[in-house]
Write an enzyme that holds these catalytic residues in place. Sequence first.
Site, PDB file in Angstrom:
ATOM      1  N   CYS B 150       0.571 -67.600  -3.314  1.00 55.95           N
ATOM      2  CA  CYS B 150       1.735 -66.475  -3.351  1.00 55.95           C
ATOM      3  C   CYS B 150       2.501 -66.600  -4.699  1.00 55.95           C
ATOM      4  O   CYS B 150       1.912 -66.288  -5.728  1.00 55.95           O
ATOM      5  CB  CYS B 150       2.580 -66.801  -1.793  1.00 55.95           C
ATOM      6  SG  CYS B 150       3.509 -65.177  -1.599  1.00 55.95           S
ATOM      7  N   ASP B 305      -4.022 -59.043   4.450  1.00 53.83           N
ATOM      8  CA  ASP B 305      -2.718 -59.528   3.924  1.00 53.83           C
ATOM      9  C   ASP B 305      -1.846 -58.502   3.703  1.00 53.83           C
ATOM     10  O   ASP B 305      -2.169 -57.542   2.838  1.00 53.83           O
ATOM     11  CB  ASP B 305      -2.872 -60.339   2.671  1.00 53.83           C
ATOM     12  CG  ASP B 305      -1.676 -61.157   2.069  1.00 53.83           C
ATOM     13  OD1 ASP B 305      -0.774 -60.758   2.694  1.00 53.83           O
ATOM     14  OD2 ASP B 305      -1.767 -61.945   1.213  1.00 53.83           O
ATOM     15  N   HIS B 334      -2.157 -63.468   5.004  1.00 51.51           N
ATOM     16  CA  HIS B 334      -1.537 -64.091   4.158  1.00 51.51           C
ATOM     17  C   HIS B 334      -1.098 -65.574   4.525  1.00 51.51           C
ATOM     18  O   HIS B 334      -1.654 -66.417   3.542  1.00 51.51           O
ATOM     19  CB  HIS B 334      -0.192 -63.311   3.902  1.00 51.51           C
ATOM     20  CG  HIS B 334       0.650 -63.979   2.689  1.00 51.51           C
ATOM     21  ND1 HIS B 334       0.000 -63.611   1.475  1.00 51.51           N
ATOM     22  CD2 HIS B 334       1.591 -64.859   2.613  1.00 51.51           C
ATOM     23  CE1 HIS B 334       0.978 -64.077   0.482  1.00 51.51           C
ATOM     24  NE2 HIS B 334       1.935 -64.782   1.354  1.00 51.51           N
TER      25      HIS B 334
END
Lengths: 156, 360
Positions: B150, B305, B334
């Site tokens: 991320c 995501d 995600h």
Amino acid sequence: MTQTTSFDAFTMWKNVYEKTESTWRDAIQDTLGKESFAESLGQIQSQYLQYQGFVNKMTESYLKQANMPSRDEIANVASLVINVESKVDDLEDQMDVYKIDTSREIEQLRKGLNNLDKKLDKVIELLNKSIVAQNTPKVTDGPLTTTALNATSTKK
Amino acid sequence: MVTLDTKQFDNWIDRLSEDKNIQQIKRLTEVISSDAEPEVGQTPKEVIWTKNKSKLYRYQPAIKKTNKVPILMIYALINKPYILDLYPGNSLIEHLTNKGHDVYLLDWGTPGYEDRNMKLDDYIVDYIPRAVSKVLKTSKAKDITLLGYCMGGTMTAIFTALYPQLPIRNLILMTSPIDFKDAGHYSNWLDKRYFQLDKLVDTLGNIPFELIDFGNKLLNPISNVVGPYISLADRVENEDFVLNWKLMQKWLNDGIPFPGESYRQWIRDFYQDNKLINDQLTVRGRKVELANIKANLLNISATRDNIALPQQIAPLNDKVSSKNKTLHIVETGHVSVVTGRKAINEIHPYIEKWITDNSK
């Protein structure tokens, strides 16, 4: 023929959820994507921050009057500790570099000494050879040989 | 005298406790209110370096390392370190260490109010290079593999671009946004005209996790807020499902504050000005050019995501100079790119194989 189905609350909830979600999904996504929604969020944010700012000021003022440290003051102390820790970390890093440099230098010195030792050994060896050569009578063919031999026997 | 016959009522009560719905409600209540939280981050580890609240871990030091290139993992500033080591049998770190990889993780720690002035620059220039140096020293390796998740991946990409002289052999990015031209709803909500970034940071110092979480949940409010409980109610009798549900909820709801200045920079330079992909970002006065990245690149993007959208991830592959670069697209979300059945069965083995192939 009759079929009896028992009431299942969970299945009902699931069905209601799925139908609601699928019905409202697009409408909600459309709303969330509108500029007016962002504007509304901004207004809510502004009001919240105004309130929070007021609370912060009031708290700080109260703590000052009560002779108590504020959040900022405690955070400053924490920052000082962090700075000290940072310096220790830097020192540790420099020590690591110093250690590497020192061991490299020691290694080079050791190699140099070894080379010097070898050279000295050679010099000593050559000196020894030269001394031996000086002390040893020359053995050659012809009349010189006889002379040398006689000289040796005379000495004896 | 009046006598009350309660036999029928008692029978009804008895039958009620045997009712499937009642049992489900009972279990559901237990799971939500009284069950213990699962123990996360169980893979054995040792701390090899600390700085401020950060710690550098080395995982399973006792296991023989058959792969010579160590892996350093870097995750987002708002998460906790266990997200990459969620649960035994459901952990990327455990999977990699069991396969003989030497895995390290940089734990950011929980920032206090005194850390509100920490910028992304500080993390990228003061923390990551030191961690890399410690990893190389501990492992006695010549090269390193960096894995970022991320926002941690975005920071890792910036670091790799800033330090091309370092021996970074492989770069793995998992759902890491690089191009912020179209960041979905965030592009709208964080519009400079309405979003009061400076006032927010100046008032709050660090940005509470709840605020970040509110934004994430708002992306899809019904399915993010109600959906998990409907799924739980539906499958509450399945203990495996309940465990995974609890793990997922712990991940989602157990974040930490975002250091104020880092947040200001993250929103302004990335979401509002989209500087990184356009080579306009500077970190401590140094220009970040993604073309400086020459390491082997594995860029993982998840189709479902809604936090790091696929269109934010893919453009990196066109910017880097890496000869060996892969954009790996997975049909998942995600969080489930790292944890859950698909991650365990497909994504973890894929990453492990890619690292092994590129570490010879």
